[in-house]
Motif scaffolding. Sequence first.
Motif, mmCIF file in Angstrom:
data_model
loop_
_atom_site.group_PDB
_atom_site.id
_atom_site.type_symbol
_atom_site.label_atom_id
_atom_site.label_comp_id
_atom_site.label_asym_id
_atom_site.label_seq_id
_atom_site.Cartn_x
_atom_site.Cartn_y
_atom_site.Cartn_z
ATOM 1 N N ALA A 122 0.241 -63.483 -83.071
ATOM 2 C CA ALA A 122 1.431 -62.375 -82.586
ATOM 3 C C ALA A 122 3.138 -62.897 -82.183
ATOM 4 O O ALA A 122 2.519 -64.466 -81.810
ATOM 5 N N LEU A 123 4.350 -62.959 -82.793
ATOM 6 C CA LEU A 123 5.222 -63.403 -82.490
ATOM 7 C C LEU A 123 6.257 -63.032 -82.082
ATOM 8 O O LEU A 123 6.414 -61.605 -81.309
ATOM 9 N N ASN A 124 6.847 -63.819 -81.155
ATOM 10 C CA ASN A 124 8.081 -63.663 -80.133
ATOM 11 C C ASN A 124 8.951 -62.771 -81.460
ATOM 12 O O ASN A 124 9.547 -62.394 -82.698
ATOM 13 N N ARG A 125 10.225 -62.649 -80.561
ATOM 14 C CA ARG A 125 11.219 -61.630 -81.125
ATOM 15 C C ARG A 125 12.028 -62.266 -82.489
ATOM 16 O O ARG A 125 13.100 -61.772 -83.179
ATOM 17 N N LYS A 126 11.985 -64.144 -82.569
ATOM 18 C CA LYS A 126 12.466 -65.002 -84.091
ATOM 19 C C LYS A 126 11.870 -64.881 -84.624
ATOM 20 O O LYS A 126 11.804 -65.728 -85.662
#
Length: 188
Positions: A122-126
């Motif tokens: 899972a990645l953040n918005r960046k």
Amino acid sequence: MKKFITNIAVVSCMALASQQLSAQKVVVNREVETTNDGKMLLGHQLKDQFLKAPYADWYVKEHDEYAIDQKAIGELKKGKFNTYDLIVFMGTWCEDSHRDFPRLMKILEELKFPENKLTIIALNRKKESPNGDEGLYNIQKVPTIIVQKYGKELGRIIEMPTTGYIERDLVNILKKDDSSVIKEIFKK
């Protein structure tokens, strides 16, 4: 003296190996609280995390309502899809991930895909993760589904399946696998 040097070499190698192993520890199921997005998963995840609030709100509905293309499933089984490795980059904040990630999980359940061959990040918005995995795979958009065999990337689905169905795109990726082309040559 020779035995002493050998013992020092062995102990040094063991110490170095243990440092390498401890440096490679990966935190699993990390959840963070953000100002704009509330709770967000970050980094390596197990699929059970998506059955918990607040992720279950979008995950369960999309998973349960998705109608799988059984013909494509048959082709994936025939192509021994369970022998491949999958790396999935997604964002719990991303609408495309909300749609396609639960669909992918339903497809994998139908195939009885081994969990040890699936990596969910899972990645953040960046589009960043704590371990920087996204940099190794040049991830620009989520979701990105990468199919690998023996550590070699065979293909990827970026953001949305080109056929409109993840399972059909996976079949197309399998068709590109060099080993299946070789098998076809020798069948004739």
